[in-house]
Write a protein that holds these residues in place. Sequence first.
Motif, PDB file in Angstrom:
ATOM      1  N   VAL A 159      10.599   5.637  -5.350  1.00  0.00           N
ATOM      2  CA  VAL A 159      11.187   6.093  -4.085  1.00  0.00           C
ATOM      3  C   VAL A 159      12.701   5.929  -4.105  1.00  0.00           C
ATOM      4  O   VAL A 159      13.436   6.748  -3.536  1.00  0.00           O
ATOM      5  CB  VAL A 159      10.565   5.397  -2.848  1.00  0.00           C
ATOM      6  N   THR A 160      13.186   4.884  -4.776  1.00  0.00           N
ATOM      7  CA  THR A 160      14.632   4.720  -4.928  1.00  0.00           C
ATOM      8  C   THR A 160      15.200   5.822  -5.812  1.00  0.00           C
ATOM      9  O   THR A 160      16.264   6.389  -5.517  1.00  0.00           O
ATOM     10  CB  THR A 160      14.949   3.338  -5.533  1.00  0.00           C
TER      11      THR A 160
ATOM     12  N   VAL B   2       0.834  -1.205   0.000  1.00  0.00           N
ATOM     13  CA  VAL B   2       0.000   0.000   0.000  1.00  0.00           C
ATOM     14  C   VAL B   2       0.870   1.256   0.000  1.00  0.00           C
ATOM     15  O   VAL B   2       0.659   2.175  -0.781  1.00  0.00           O
ATOM     16  CB  VAL B   2      -0.939   0.014   1.231  1.00  0.00           C
ATOM     17  N   ILE B   3       1.860   1.287   0.891  1.00  0.00           N
ATOM     18  CA  ILE B   3       2.795   2.410   0.993  1.00  0.00           C
ATOM     19  C   ILE B   3       4.212   1.849   1.028  1.00  0.00           C
ATOM     20  O   ILE B   3       4.476   0.842   1.689  1.00  0.00           O
ATOM     21  CB  ILE B   3       2.532   3.239   2.269  1.00  0.00           C
ATOM     22  N   GLU B   4       5.109   2.496   0.292  1.00  0.00           N
ATOM     23  CA  GLU B   4       6.510   2.098   0.285  1.00  0.00           C
ATOM     24  C   GLU B   4       7.362   3.314   0.621  1.00  0.00           C
ATOM     25  O   GLU B   4       6.964   4.455   0.335  1.00  0.00           O
ATOM     26  CB  GLU B   4       6.930   1.558  -1.085  1.00  0.00           C
ATOM     27  N   GLU B   5       8.541   3.069   1.184  1.00  0.00           N
ATOM     28  CA  GLU B   5       9.408   4.192   1.526  1.00  0.00           C
ATOM     29  C   GLU B   5      10.877   3.801   1.458  1.00  0.00           C
ATOM     30  O   GLU B   5      11.236   2.624   1.533  1.00  0.00           O
ATOM     31  CB  GLU B   5       9.069   4.748   2.902  1.00  0.00           C
ATOM     32  N   SER B   6      11.705   4.807   1.306  1.00  0.00           N
ATOM     33  CA  SER B   6      13.150   4.610   1.317  1.00  0.00           C
ATOM     34  C   SER B   6      13.792   5.846   1.942  1.00  0.00           C
ATOM     35  O   SER B   6      13.429   6.975   1.605  1.00  0.00           O
ATOM     36  CB  SER B   6      13.680   4.419  -0.110  1.00  0.00           C
ATOM     37  N   PRO B   7      14.715   5.642   2.878  1.00  0.00           N
ATOM     38  CA  PRO B   7      15.167   4.363   3.433  1.00  0.00           C
ATOM     39  C   PRO B   7      14.165   3.788   4.423  1.00  0.00           C
ATOM     40  O   PRO B   7      13.191   4.449   4.778  1.00  0.00           O
ATOM     41  CB  PRO B   7      16.478   4.735   4.125  1.00  0.00           C
TER      42      PRO B   7
ATOM     43  N   ALA C 156      11.882   9.315   0.996  1.00  0.00           N
ATOM     44  CA  ALA C 156      10.795   9.333   0.013  1.00  0.00           C
ATOM     45  C   ALA C 156       9.720   8.328   0.395  1.00  0.00           C
ATOM     46  O   ALA C 156      10.003   7.250   0.926  1.00  0.00           O
ATOM     47  CB  ALA C 156      11.329   9.018  -1.382  1.00  0.00           C
ATOM     48  N   LEU C 157       8.472   8.696   0.116  1.00  0.00           N
ATOM     49  CA  LEU C 157       7.303   7.850   0.325  1.00  0.00           C
ATOM     50  C   LEU C 157       6.538   7.712  -0.977  1.00  0.00           C
ATOM     51  O   LEU C 157       6.487   8.649  -1.777  1.00  0.00           O
ATOM     52  CB  LEU C 157       6.349   8.477   1.348  1.00  0.00           C
ATOM     53  N   GLU C 158       5.914   6.553  -1.166  1.00  0.00           N
ATOM     54  CA  GLU C 158       5.012   6.354  -2.308  1.00  0.00           C
ATOM     55  C   GLU C 158       3.702   5.761  -1.813  1.00  0.00           C
ATOM     56  O   GLU C 158       3.691   4.838  -0.987  1.00  0.00           O
ATOM     57  CB  GLU C 158       5.636   5.411  -3.343  1.00  0.00           C
ATOM     58  N   ALA C 159       2.595   6.290  -2.308  1.00  0.00           N
ATOM     59  CA  ALA C 159       1.270   5.734  -2.029  1.00  0.00           C
ATOM     60  C   ALA C 159       0.632   5.323  -3.350  1.00  0.00           C
ATOM     61  O   ALA C 159       0.677   6.064  -4.328  1.00  0.00           O
ATOM     62  CB  ALA C 159       0.400   6.766  -1.320  1.00  0.00           C
ATOM     63  N   ARG C 160       0.041   4.141  -3.347  1.00  0.00           N
ATOM     64  CA  ARG C 160      -0.628   3.638  -4.548  1.00  0.00           C
ATOM     65  C   ARG C 160      -2.101   4.030  -4.504  1.00  0.00           C
ATOM     66  O   ARG C 160      -2.800   3.745  -3.537  1.00  0.00           O
ATOM     67  CB  ARG C 160      -0.521   2.116  -4.623  1.00  0.00           C
TER      68      ARG C 160
END
Length: 449
Positions: free
Chosen positions: A299-300, A238-243, A334-338
Amino acid sequence: MFRKVLIANRGEVACRVVRACEELGIISAAIYSEADKQAEHVRMADEAYLIGPPPVKESYLDIHSILQAAKDAGADAVHPGYGLLSENADFAKKCEREGITFIGPSPEIMELMGDKIAARKTIKKAGIPVIPGIDQGADSAEAALEHSEQIGYPVMLKASAGGGGIGMQKVSNEQELKNAFEGNKKRANDFFGNGTLYIEKIIENPRHVEIQVLADQHGNVIHLGERDCSVQRRNQKVIEESPSPFINDKTRNKMGEAAVKAAEYIGYVNAGTIEFLVDAQQEFYFLEMNTRLQVEHPVTEEVTNVDLVKWQMRIASGEVLHLTQKNIVQNGHALEARIYAEDPINFFPSPGKITTLALPNGNHIRHECGVRAGSVVTPHYDPMIAKIITRGKDRQESIDQMINALENYHLEGIKTNIPMILEVLQHDIFKQGMADTSFVTETLRSANV
Protein backbone atom coordinates in the motif's frame (compact mmCIF):
# COMPACT_ATOMS: atom_id res chain seq x y z
CA MET A 1 24.58 -4.66 -7.26
CA PHE A 2 24.41 -8.31 -6.24
CA ARG A 3 24.84 -11.02 -8.86
CA LYS A 4 22.66 -13.65 -7.15
CA VAL A 5 20.25 -13.46 -4.19
CA LEU A 6 19.00 -16.42 -2.20
CA ILE A 7 15.43 -15.88 -1.00
CA ALA A 8 15.14 -17.39 2.49
CA ASN A 9 11.36 -17.60 2.48
CA ARG A 10 8.37 -19.08 0.67
CA GLY A 11 4.91 -18.20 -0.63
CA GLU A 12 3.80 -14.81 -1.87
CA VAL A 13 6.69 -12.84 -0.37
CA ALA A 14 9.24 -15.10 -2.07
CA CYS A 15 7.40 -14.49 -5.36
CA ARG A 16 7.55 -10.74 -4.67
CA VAL A 17 11.32 -10.82 -4.15
CA VAL A 18 11.82 -12.94 -7.28
CA ARG A 19 10.08 -10.25 -9.35
CA ALA A 20 12.26 -7.51 -7.85
CA CYS A 21 15.40 -9.52 -8.60
CA GLU A 22 14.28 -10.03 -12.18
CA GLU A 23 13.71 -6.30 -12.66
CA LEU A 24 17.15 -5.51 -11.22
CA GLY A 25 18.89 -8.13 -13.35
CA ILE A 26 19.75 -10.31 -10.33
CA ILE A 27 19.68 -14.12 -10.47
CA SER A 28 17.11 -15.42 -7.95
CA ALA A 29 17.64 -18.63 -5.99
CA ALA A 30 14.66 -20.07 -4.11
CA ILE A 31 14.60 -22.58 -1.28
CA TYR A 32 11.88 -25.15 -0.74
CA SER A 33 10.84 -27.96 1.54
CA GLU A 34 9.64 -31.34 0.31
CA ALA A 35 6.08 -30.04 0.71
CA ASP A 36 6.81 -27.10 -1.61
CA LYS A 37 8.39 -28.90 -4.58
CA GLN A 38 5.70 -27.59 -6.91
CA ALA A 39 5.23 -24.22 -5.19
CA GLU A 40 4.81 -21.02 -7.17
CA HIS A 41 7.97 -19.37 -5.81
CA VAL A 42 10.00 -22.41 -6.90
CA ARG A 43 8.54 -22.23 -10.39
CA MET A 44 9.24 -18.49 -10.71
CA ALA A 45 12.84 -18.41 -9.45
CA ASP A 46 15.88 -18.94 -11.69
CA GLU A 47 17.17 -21.68 -9.38
CA ALA A 48 15.79 -23.66 -6.45
CA TYR A 49 17.36 -25.68 -3.64
CA LEU A 50 15.77 -28.34 -1.43
CA ILE A 51 16.42 -27.61 2.25
CA GLY A 52 14.53 -30.29 4.16
CA PRO A 53 11.27 -32.05 5.06
CA PRO A 54 7.92 -30.25 5.48
CA PRO A 55 8.07 -29.23 9.19
CA VAL A 56 9.11 -25.58 9.35
CA LYS A 57 11.75 -26.18 12.01
CA GLU A 58 13.42 -28.71 9.74
CA SER A 59 13.32 -26.54 6.63
CA TYR A 60 12.54 -22.81 6.56
CA LEU A 61 13.88 -22.27 10.09
CA ASP A 62 16.93 -24.50 9.62
CA ILE A 63 19.75 -21.93 9.43
CA HIS A 64 22.42 -24.51 8.59
CA SER A 65 20.48 -25.89 5.61
CA ILE A 66 19.63 -22.44 4.29
CA LEU A 67 23.24 -21.25 4.50
CA GLN A 68 24.38 -24.40 2.77
CA ALA A 69 21.89 -23.68 -0.02
CA ALA A 70 23.27 -20.13 -0.28
CA LYS A 71 26.81 -21.47 -0.58
CA ASP A 72 25.77 -24.13 -3.10
CA ALA A 73 24.04 -21.42 -5.15
CA GLY A 74 27.01 -19.09 -4.95
CA ALA A 75 24.70 -16.35 -3.70
CA ASP A 76 26.31 -13.13 -2.54
CA ALA A 77 23.24 -11.99 -0.59
CA VAL A 78 20.19 -13.38 1.23
CA HIS A 79 16.77 -11.72 1.31
CA PRO A 80 14.79 -13.00 4.32
CA GLY A 81 11.32 -11.68 3.34
CA TYR A 82 9.12 -11.41 6.43
CA GLY A 83 8.26 -13.90 9.14
CA LEU A 84 10.41 -17.03 9.51
CA LEU A 85 14.06 -15.90 9.93
CA SER A 86 13.58 -12.28 8.85
CA GLU A 87 14.26 -10.87 12.34
CA ASN A 88 16.60 -13.59 13.54
CA ALA A 89 19.86 -11.90 14.53
CA ASP A 90 21.70 -15.22 14.75
CA PHE A 91 20.87 -15.93 11.11
CA ALA A 92 22.09 -12.48 10.08
CA LYS A 93 25.34 -12.99 12.02
CA LYS A 94 25.97 -16.36 10.39
CA CYS A 95 25.35 -14.87 6.95
CA GLU A 96 27.98 -12.24 7.73
CA ARG A 97 30.47 -14.89 8.89
CA GLU A 98 30.01 -16.71 5.59
CA GLY A 99 30.65 -13.51 3.64
CA ILE A 100 27.02 -13.33 2.49
CA THR A 101 25.18 -10.01 2.74
CA PHE A 102 22.01 -10.11 4.82
CA ILE A 103 19.50 -7.77 3.17
CA GLY A 104 18.31 -5.97 6.27
CA PRO A 105 19.67 -4.12 9.31
CA SER A 106 22.64 -5.21 11.38
CA PRO A 107 22.24 -8.12 13.81
CA GLU A 108 22.86 -5.74 16.71
CA ILE A 109 19.95 -3.50 15.73
CA MET A 110 17.73 -6.54 15.18
CA GLU A 111 18.52 -7.75 18.69
CA LEU A 112 17.91 -4.32 20.20
CA MET A 113 14.53 -3.81 18.50
CA GLY A 114 13.55 -7.47 18.75
CA ASP A 115 13.59 -7.27 22.54
CA LYS A 116 10.46 -5.23 23.17
CA ILE A 117 11.62 -4.12 26.63
CA ALA A 118 15.03 -2.95 25.35
CA ALA A 119 13.36 -1.25 22.37
CA ARG A 120 10.96 0.54 24.67
CA LYS A 121 13.80 1.88 26.84
CA THR A 122 15.80 2.99 23.79
CA ILE A 123 12.91 4.81 22.15
CA LYS A 124 12.18 6.64 25.42
CA LYS A 125 15.78 7.86 25.43
CA ALA A 126 15.24 9.17 21.89
CA GLY A 127 12.46 11.38 23.27
CA ILE A 128 9.56 9.56 21.62
CA PRO A 129 6.43 8.77 23.68
CA VAL A 130 5.88 5.15 24.68
CA ILE A 131 2.83 3.42 26.12
CA PRO A 132 2.76 3.78 29.94
CA GLY A 133 4.14 0.61 31.46
CA ILE A 134 6.99 -1.12 33.28
CA ASP A 135 10.43 -1.21 31.64
CA GLN A 136 11.29 -4.67 32.90
CA GLY A 137 10.09 -8.23 32.44
CA ALA A 138 7.85 -10.14 34.83
CA ASP A 139 9.35 -13.57 35.55
CA SER A 140 6.39 -14.74 37.63
CA ALA A 141 2.66 -14.18 37.97
CA GLU A 142 3.34 -12.48 41.30
CA ALA A 143 5.68 -9.96 39.66
CA ALA A 144 3.12 -9.37 36.89
CA LEU A 145 0.44 -8.69 39.50
CA GLU A 146 2.68 -6.17 41.22
CA HIS A 147 3.43 -4.38 37.94
CA SER A 148 -0.25 -4.31 36.97
CA GLU A 149 -1.24 -2.79 40.29
CA GLN A 150 1.31 -0.01 39.72
CA ILE A 151 -0.06 0.75 36.24
CA GLY A 152 -3.75 0.16 36.90
CA TYR A 153 -6.11 -2.22 35.09
CA PRO A 154 -6.89 -2.92 32.31
CA VAL A 155 -3.39 -3.83 31.09
CA MET A 156 -1.87 -5.69 28.16
CA LEU A 157 0.27 -8.74 28.84
CA LYS A 158 2.93 -8.93 26.11
CA ALA A 159 5.85 -11.14 25.08
CA SER A 160 9.16 -9.29 25.12
CA ALA A 161 10.50 -11.26 22.15
CA GLY A 162 7.15 -11.51 20.42
CA GLY A 163 5.10 -10.34 17.50
CA GLY A 164 1.97 -11.25 15.59
CA GLY A 165 -0.17 -11.18 18.73
CA ILE A 166 1.50 -14.29 20.17
CA GLY A 167 1.81 -14.16 23.95
CA MET A 168 -0.36 -11.03 24.02
CA GLN A 169 -3.59 -10.71 26.01
CA LYS A 170 -5.70 -7.98 27.53
CA VAL A 171 -6.46 -8.53 31.21
CA SER A 172 -8.97 -6.50 33.19
CA ASN A 173 -8.38 -7.66 36.75
CA GLU A 174 -6.18 -9.71 39.06
CA GLN A 175 -7.96 -13.02 38.42
CA GLU A 176 -7.73 -12.66 34.64
CA LEU A 177 -4.01 -11.96 34.97
CA LYS A 178 -3.46 -15.05 37.12
CA ASN A 179 -5.35 -17.15 34.59
CA ALA A 180 -3.50 -15.71 31.59
CA PHE A 181 0.11 -15.50 32.76
CA GLU A 182 1.43 -19.06 32.51
CA GLY A 183 -0.32 -19.81 29.20
CA ASN A 184 1.08 -16.73 27.51
CA LYS A 185 4.52 -17.34 28.96
CA LYS A 186 4.50 -20.87 27.51
CA ARG A 187 3.29 -19.66 24.09
CA ALA A 188 5.99 -16.98 24.00
CA ASN A 189 8.64 -19.54 24.90
CA ASP A 190 7.38 -22.05 22.32
CA PHE A 191 7.30 -19.51 19.47
CA PHE A 192 10.26 -17.27 20.28
CA GLY A 193 12.45 -19.30 22.64
CA ASN A 194 11.93 -16.57 25.25
CA GLY A 195 9.06 -16.59 27.73
CA THR A 196 9.68 -13.13 29.21
CA LEU A 197 6.47 -11.13 29.56
CA TYR A 198 5.96 -7.46 30.38
CA ILE A 199 3.02 -5.19 31.15
CA GLU A 200 1.71 -2.08 29.43
CA LYS A 201 -1.31 0.12 30.07
CA ILE A 202 -4.23 -0.39 27.71
CA ILE A 203 -4.83 2.47 25.29
CA GLU A 204 -8.58 2.14 24.90
CA ASN A 205 -9.83 1.51 21.35
CA PRO A 206 -6.71 2.90 19.65
CA ARG A 207 -5.74 3.14 16.01
CA HIS A 208 -2.77 1.07 14.91
CA VAL A 209 -0.77 3.34 12.61
CA GLU A 210 2.75 2.63 11.38
CA ILE A 211 5.39 4.64 9.55
CA GLN A 212 7.60 3.16 6.83
CA VAL A 213 11.24 4.27 6.91
CA LEU A 214 14.17 3.80 4.55
CA ALA A 215 17.76 4.39 5.68
CA ASP A 216 21.01 3.85 3.80
CA GLN A 217 24.57 3.14 4.95
CA HIS A 218 25.53 6.80 4.47
CA GLY A 219 23.32 8.40 7.11
CA ASN A 220 20.32 9.26 4.93
CA VAL A 221 16.92 8.51 6.51
CA ILE A 222 13.44 9.25 5.16
CA HIS A 223 9.90 8.13 5.89
CA LEU A 224 7.27 7.20 3.31
CA GLY A 225 4.12 8.13 5.19
CA GLU A 226 1.80 5.98 7.23
CA ARG A 227 -0.29 2.85 6.99
CA ASP A 228 -3.41 2.31 9.06
CA CYS A 229 -3.57 -1.30 10.23
CA SER A 230 -6.37 -0.99 12.76
CA VAL A 231 -8.64 -3.68 11.29
CA GLN A 232 -7.36 -6.72 13.16
CA ARG A 233 -8.65 -10.06 14.36
CA ARG A 234 -6.96 -11.31 17.54
CA ASN A 235 -4.06 -8.88 17.04
CA GLN A 236 -3.52 -10.09 13.46
CA LYS A 237 -3.96 -7.49 10.72
CA VAL A 238 -6.74 -8.13 8.21
CA ILE A 239 -6.93 -4.95 6.10
CA GLU A 240 -4.34 -2.21 5.77
CA GLU A 241 -4.55 1.15 4.03
CA SER A 242 -2.59 4.27 3.21
CA PRO A 243 -3.07 7.04 4.05
CA SER A 244 -4.89 6.64 7.36
CA PRO A 245 -8.49 7.91 7.27
CA PHE A 246 -8.20 8.94 10.92
CA ILE A 247 -5.12 11.03 11.63
CA ASN A 248 -4.85 14.67 10.57
CA ASP A 249 -1.92 16.30 8.78
CA LYS A 250 -0.43 17.67 11.99
CA THR A 251 -0.34 14.20 13.58
CA ARG A 252 0.87 12.66 10.31
CA ASN A 253 3.84 15.02 10.16
CA LYS A 254 4.71 14.56 13.85
CA MET A 255 4.61 10.76 13.51
CA GLY A 256 6.80 10.84 10.41
CA GLU A 257 9.33 13.05 12.16
CA ALA A 258 9.30 10.76 15.22
CA ALA A 259 9.92 7.68 13.07
CA VAL A 260 12.88 9.29 11.33
CA LYS A 261 14.24 10.45 14.68
CA ALA A 262 13.99 6.92 16.07
CA ALA A 263 15.75 5.39 13.05
CA GLU A 264 18.51 7.99 13.23
CA TYR A 265 18.95 7.52 16.98
CA ILE A 266 19.60 3.77 16.70
CA GLY A 267 21.63 4.01 13.48
CA TYR A 268 19.13 2.00 11.47
CA VAL A 269 19.92 0.82 7.92
CA ASN A 270 17.53 -0.64 5.30
CA ALA A 271 13.70 -0.75 5.30
CA GLY A 272 11.95 -0.73 8.65
CA THR A 273 8.64 0.15 10.23
CA ILE A 274 7.90 2.10 13.41
CA GLU A 275 4.50 1.09 14.79
CA PHE A 276 2.39 3.40 16.94
CA LEU A 277 -0.90 3.31 18.79
CA VAL A 278 -2.95 6.49 18.38
CA ASP A 279 -5.68 7.43 20.86
CA ALA A 280 -8.91 9.35 20.28
CA GLN A 281 -7.13 12.68 20.89
CA GLN A 282 -4.48 11.79 18.27
CA GLU A 283 -1.77 11.34 20.87
CA PHE A 284 0.55 8.60 19.62
CA TYR A 285 2.73 6.08 21.46
CA PHE A 286 5.55 3.85 20.23
CA LEU A 287 4.47 0.22 20.04
CA GLU A 288 7.39 -1.60 18.38
CA MET A 289 9.78 -1.54 15.45
CA ASN A 290 9.75 -4.19 12.75
CA THR A 291 13.26 -4.56 11.36
CA ARG A 292 12.16 -6.07 8.06
CA LEU A 293 9.82 -5.74 5.12
CA GLN A 294 6.16 -5.67 6.17
CA VAL A 295 3.35 -7.77 4.76
CA GLU A 296 1.49 -4.53 4.05
CA HIS A 297 4.33 -2.79 2.20
CA PRO A 298 2.43 -2.72 -1.15
CA VAL A 299 0.00 0.00 0.00
CA THR A 300 2.95 2.32 0.62
CA GLU A 301 4.42 1.43 -2.77
CA GLU A 302 1.10 2.17 -4.47
CA VAL A 303 0.69 5.68 -3.04
CA THR A 304 4.37 6.75 -3.20
CA ASN A 305 5.52 4.91 -6.34
CA VAL A 306 8.63 3.73 -4.46
CA ASP A 307 9.61 0.06 -4.81
CA LEU A 308 10.64 -0.92 -1.27
CA VAL A 309 12.04 -4.34 -2.16
CA LYS A 310 14.33 -2.96 -4.83
CA TRP A 311 15.50 -0.28 -2.40
CA GLN A 312 16.21 -2.94 0.21
CA MET A 313 18.64 -4.56 -2.20
CA ARG A 314 20.13 -1.29 -3.40
CA ILE A 315 20.77 -0.13 0.16
CA ALA A 316 22.26 -3.49 1.18
CA SER A 317 24.64 -3.30 -1.79
CA GLY A 318 25.88 0.09 -0.57
CA GLU A 319 23.96 2.40 -2.89
CA VAL A 320 23.17 5.93 -1.69
CA LEU A 321 19.49 6.64 -1.05
CA HIS A 322 18.98 9.48 -3.50
CA LEU A 323 15.35 9.97 -2.48
CA THR A 324 14.78 12.91 -0.14
CA GLN A 325 11.80 13.65 2.08
CA LYS A 326 10.63 16.24 -0.45
CA ASN A 327 10.50 13.50 -3.12
CA ILE A 328 7.94 11.52 -1.13
CA VAL A 329 4.37 12.47 -1.97
CA GLN A 330 1.32 10.31 -1.27
CA ASN A 331 -1.03 10.15 -4.26
CA GLY A 332 -4.45 8.57 -4.04
CA HIS A 333 -5.48 5.87 -1.60
CA ALA A 334 -4.55 2.18 -1.41
CA LEU A 335 -6.07 -0.80 0.41
CA GLU A 336 -4.69 -4.29 1.01
CA ALA A 337 -6.63 -7.39 2.04
CA ARG A 338 -4.91 -10.56 3.21
CA ILE A 339 -6.33 -13.77 1.75
CA TYR A 340 -6.09 -16.69 4.16
CA ALA A 341 -6.83 -20.37 3.58
CA GLU A 342 -9.32 -20.38 6.43
CA ASP A 343 -12.86 -21.49 7.01
CA PRO A 344 -14.82 -18.19 7.27
CA ILE A 345 -17.15 -19.71 9.87
CA ASN A 346 -14.72 -21.07 12.47
CA PHE A 347 -11.40 -19.69 11.10
CA PHE A 348 -9.72 -23.08 11.19
CA PRO A 349 -7.03 -23.54 8.49
CA SER A 350 -8.37 -24.91 5.22
CA PRO A 351 -5.59 -26.95 3.60
CA GLY A 352 -6.14 -28.71 0.30
CA LYS A 353 -5.71 -28.44 -3.46
CA ILE A 354 -6.75 -25.26 -5.24
CA THR A 355 -8.78 -26.53 -8.18
CA THR A 356 -9.67 -23.15 -9.68
CA LEU A 357 -8.01 -19.75 -9.38
CA ALA A 358 -9.08 -16.85 -11.57
CA LEU A 359 -7.92 -13.45 -10.32
CA PRO A 360 -9.86 -10.27 -11.13
CA ASN A 361 -8.23 -7.83 -13.53
CA GLY A 362 -8.18 -4.05 -13.51
CA ASN A 363 -5.90 -1.05 -13.97
CA HIS A 364 -5.60 -0.45 -10.24
CA ILE A 365 -5.75 -4.02 -8.92
CA ARG A 366 -2.50 -5.62 -7.77
CA HIS A 367 -2.03 -9.23 -6.77
CA GLU A 368 0.68 -10.68 -4.53
CA CYS A 369 -0.05 -14.35 -4.87
CA GLY A 370 1.89 -17.42 -3.77
CA VAL A 371 -0.41 -20.02 -5.34
CA ARG A 372 -1.98 -20.98 -8.68
CA ALA A 373 -4.61 -23.44 -9.87
CA GLY A 374 -3.29 -26.88 -8.90
CA SER A 375 -1.31 -25.60 -5.90
CA VAL A 376 -1.62 -27.58 -2.69
CA VAL A 377 -2.01 -25.55 0.49
CA THR A 378 -0.36 -27.61 3.22
CA PRO A 379 -1.07 -27.48 6.96
CA HIS A 380 2.63 -26.98 7.70
CA TYR A 381 2.82 -23.21 7.14
CA ASP A 382 1.05 -19.91 7.74
CA PRO A 383 -2.36 -19.99 5.98
CA MET A 384 -1.93 -16.62 4.22
CA ILE A 385 -1.77 -17.49 0.52
CA ALA A 386 -2.20 -14.14 -1.22
CA LYS A 387 -2.89 -10.42 -0.94
CA ILE A 388 -4.96 -8.14 -3.10
CA ILE A 389 -4.25 -4.42 -3.33
CA THR A 390 -6.40 -1.71 -4.88
CA ARG A 391 -5.67 1.97 -5.50
CA GLY A 392 -8.10 4.76 -6.21
CA LYS A 393 -8.06 8.52 -6.52
CA ASP A 394 -9.66 8.55 -3.05
CA ARG A 395 -10.61 6.12 -0.28
CA GLN A 396 -14.13 5.42 -1.52
CA GLU A 397 -12.91 4.51 -4.99
CA SER A 398 -10.30 2.18 -3.49
CA ILE A 399 -12.97 0.48 -1.33
CA ASP A 400 -15.32 0.09 -4.30
CA GLN A 401 -12.53 -1.46 -6.36
CA MET A 402 -11.67 -3.87 -3.54
CA ILE A 403 -15.28 -4.99 -3.10
CA ASN A 404 -15.65 -5.55 -6.83
CA ALA A 405 -12.34 -7.43 -7.00
CA LEU A 406 -13.16 -9.73 -4.09
CA GLU A 407 -16.61 -10.47 -5.48
CA ASN A 408 -14.88 -11.62 -8.66
CA TYR A 409 -12.10 -13.55 -6.95
CA HIS A 410 -12.74 -17.12 -8.11
CA LEU A 411 -10.93 -19.62 -5.92
CA GLU A 412 -12.20 -23.16 -5.46
CA GLY A 413 -10.97 -26.26 -3.66
CA ILE A 414 -10.29 -24.59 -0.33
CA LYS A 415 -12.13 -22.10 1.85
CA THR A 416 -10.91 -18.54 2.42
CA ASN A 417 -11.63 -15.52 4.62
CA ILE A 418 -12.96 -13.45 1.70
CA PRO A 419 -16.54 -13.40 3.11
CA MET A 420 -15.27 -11.79 6.33
CA ILE A 421 -13.23 -9.21 4.41
CA LEU A 422 -16.29 -8.25 2.37
CA GLU A 423 -18.28 -7.90 5.57
CA VAL A 424 -15.67 -5.46 6.90
CA LEU A 425 -15.54 -3.42 3.69
CA GLN A 426 -19.32 -3.07 3.52
CA HIS A 427 -19.79 -2.07 7.16
CA ASP A 428 -20.71 1.57 7.81
CA ILE A 429 -18.09 1.96 10.57
CA PHE A 430 -15.30 0.95 8.19
CA LYS A 431 -16.67 2.96 5.28
CA GLN A 432 -16.75 6.05 7.53
CA GLY A 433 -13.08 5.52 8.46
CA MET A 434 -13.95 4.95 12.10
CA ALA A 435 -12.73 1.36 12.60
CA ASP A 436 -10.30 1.04 15.51
CA THR A 437 -8.51 -2.09 16.79
CA SER A 438 -11.66 -3.25 18.60
CA PHE A 439 -13.86 -3.07 15.49
CA VAL A 440 -13.64 -6.68 14.32
CA THR A 441 -13.92 -8.19 17.79
CA GLU A 442 -16.71 -6.00 19.09
CA THR A 443 -18.69 -5.32 15.92
CA LEU A 444 -18.24 -8.32 13.63
CA ARG A 445 -19.33 -11.05 15.99
CA SER A 446 -19.01 -13.61 13.19
CA ALA A 447 -15.26 -12.88 13.10
CA ASN A 448 -14.80 -13.41 16.84
CA VAL A 449 -15.00 -17.19 16.89
